[in-house]
Design an enzyme around this catalytic site. Sequence first.
Site, mmCIF file in Angstrom:
data_model
loop_
_atom_site.group_PDB
_atom_site.id
_atom_site.type_symbol
_atom_site.label_atom_id
_atom_site.label_comp_id
_atom_site.label_asym_id
_atom_site.label_seq_id
_atom_site.Cartn_x
_atom_site.Cartn_y
_atom_site.Cartn_z
ATOM 1 N N ASP A 139 -28.946 125.250 99.055
ATOM 2 C CA ASP A 139 -27.556 125.678 99.246
ATOM 3 C C ASP A 139 -27.147 126.459 98.001
ATOM 4 O O ASP A 139 -27.065 125.884 96.914
ATOM 5 C CB ASP A 139 -26.677 124.435 99.460
ATOM 6 C CG ASP A 139 -25.259 124.782 99.898
ATOM 7 O OD1 ASP A 139 -24.860 125.962 99.810
ATOM 8 O OD2 ASP A 139 -24.535 123.859 100.311
ATOM 9 N N ASP A 142 -21.411 131.771 100.024
ATOM 10 C CA ASP A 142 -21.937 130.406 100.062
ATOM 11 C C ASP A 142 -22.887 130.354 101.258
ATOM 12 O O ASP A 142 -22.480 130.657 102.384
ATOM 13 C CB ASP A 142 -20.733 129.461 100.236
ATOM 14 C CG ASP A 142 -21.085 127.984 100.258
ATOM 15 O OD1 ASP A 142 -22.270 127.631 100.083
ATOM 16 O OD2 ASP A 142 -20.150 127.178 100.449
ATOM 17 N N HIS A 178 -15.687 125.860 105.730
ATOM 18 C CA HIS A 178 -14.448 126.020 104.972
ATOM 19 C C HIS A 178 -14.118 127.487 104.781
ATOM 20 O O HIS A 178 -15.019 128.321 104.729
ATOM 21 C CB HIS A 178 -14.587 125.354 103.601
ATOM 22 C CG HIS A 178 -15.880 125.707 102.889
ATOM 23 N ND1 HIS A 178 -15.965 126.682 101.935
ATOM 24 C CD2 HIS A 178 -17.149 125.228 103.030
ATOM 25 C CE1 HIS A 178 -17.216 126.781 101.509
ATOM 26 N NE2 HIS A 178 -17.969 125.917 102.155
ATOM 27 N N HIS A 185 -13.577 126.058 98.291
ATOM 28 C CA HIS A 185 -13.068 125.386 99.486
ATOM 29 C C HIS A 185 -11.573 125.639 99.557
ATOM 30 O O HIS A 185 -10.779 124.934 98.940
ATOM 31 C CB HIS A 185 -13.376 123.888 99.452
ATOM 32 C CG HIS A 185 -14.828 123.593 99.708
ATOM 33 N ND1 HIS A 185 -15.265 122.741 100.690
ATOM 34 C CD2 HIS A 185 -15.951 124.080 99.137
ATOM 35 C CE1 HIS A 185 -16.587 122.710 100.696
ATOM 36 N NE2 HIS A 185 -17.029 123.502 99.759
ATOM 37 N N GLU A 196 -20.880 126.005 108.410
ATOM 38 C CA GLU A 196 -21.805 125.149 107.673
ATOM 39 C C GLU A 196 -22.077 123.814 108.376
ATOM 40 O O GLU A 196 -21.623 122.765 107.923
ATOM 41 C CB GLU A 196 -21.178 124.917 106.285
ATOM 42 C CG GLU A 196 -21.915 124.012 105.390
ATOM 43 C CD GLU A 196 -21.274 123.937 103.996
ATOM 44 O OE1 GLU A 196 -21.977 123.533 103.090
ATOM 45 O OE2 GLU A 196 -20.082 124.277 103.827
ATOM 46 N N GLU A 210 -26.089 127.460 106.694
ATOM 47 C CA GLU A 210 -24.763 127.968 106.343
ATOM 48 C C GLU A 210 -24.798 129.473 106.127
ATOM 49 O O GLU A 210 -25.719 129.998 105.500
ATOM 50 C CB GLU A 210 -24.274 127.289 105.053
ATOM 51 C CG GLU A 210 -22.919 127.809 104.568
ATOM 52 C CD GLU A 210 -22.411 127.078 103.328
ATOM 53 O OE1 GLU A 210 -23.245 126.539 102.576
ATOM 54 O OE2 GLU A 210 -21.190 127.077 103.114
HETATM 55 CO CO CO Z 1 -20.167 125.696 101.791
#
Ligand code: CO
Length: 292
Positions: free
Chosen positions: A87, A98, A160, A168, A193, A276
Amino acid sequence: MPRYPARLDDWRRAGRIAGRARELGLRLARPGTARRELAEQIEAFIRDQGAEPAFPTNLSRNWEAAHYTPSETDTELLVPGDLLKVDVGAHIGGAIADTAGTVEVGETHRHDRLVKAVRDAVDAGIQAVRPGGSVDAVSRSIERAIHAQGYKPVVDLTGHTIESYVLHAGKSIPSVGGYSTASLEEGEIVAIEPFVTNGEGHIEDGPFGNIVRFRADPGNKDPVLARAFARFRTLPFTTRWVADPEEKTALKRARRLLQTYPVFIETGRGWVAQAEHTVLVGPAGAEVLTAA
Ligand code: CO
């Protein structure tokens, strides 16, 4: 009028860099690879490409769902059969991407279906993104794709929205329907995600995962701390990135000002896979910013 973030080019560029960093990490995750070296290689790549890591590379294994990054003294090696989540985050002046993928170390093919389920789930979520559309439509698509493979979504972990320097932001994107009444607006940046498991579908707090974050600006009273805040702002970071011993000590002293993150562990000790992408909500649907 749709509201797009300023410097959209930086968001797209951070997305491309994060996507390539994710693929690099998935490729380098082999039996005998040290988790710490893997994290460092991914983060060096991000810096080489002209971005900064938006958070420490999360390399969570097996029933660790998220929020583990190797410490500076971590000596653990990957072994065949490890289910590793890579990640990664990259940012350019606060424009954050992200993204995550899951790899089974050593190609033992024990978890092919789980990995496929989470890929299907993130794709289904992305397909369901519409400007003005509901978050719940995205959540339901994710949930359906996971159940179609006979697994459970991890209910406690969500996608998010992202804003400048805020990883976030206001809206959560659950992996199950019936939770969100929000809608998605054109111009928003959203991380889709899902986490998938064969366990119970919940997480609990494990040990400290070597990730911290400033809760607020510490001000200028301590110049060493001020320097650390100028570098990390309120984004997550790790002491592995802090070489200066004076700065390390200042951060230890300032523990009250820092939020610490525990590793998230699946409550049934089930296997956990994650996928994600960061997307821009465009006029016709999602523009994936973190494609490889
Ligand atoms: Co994330």
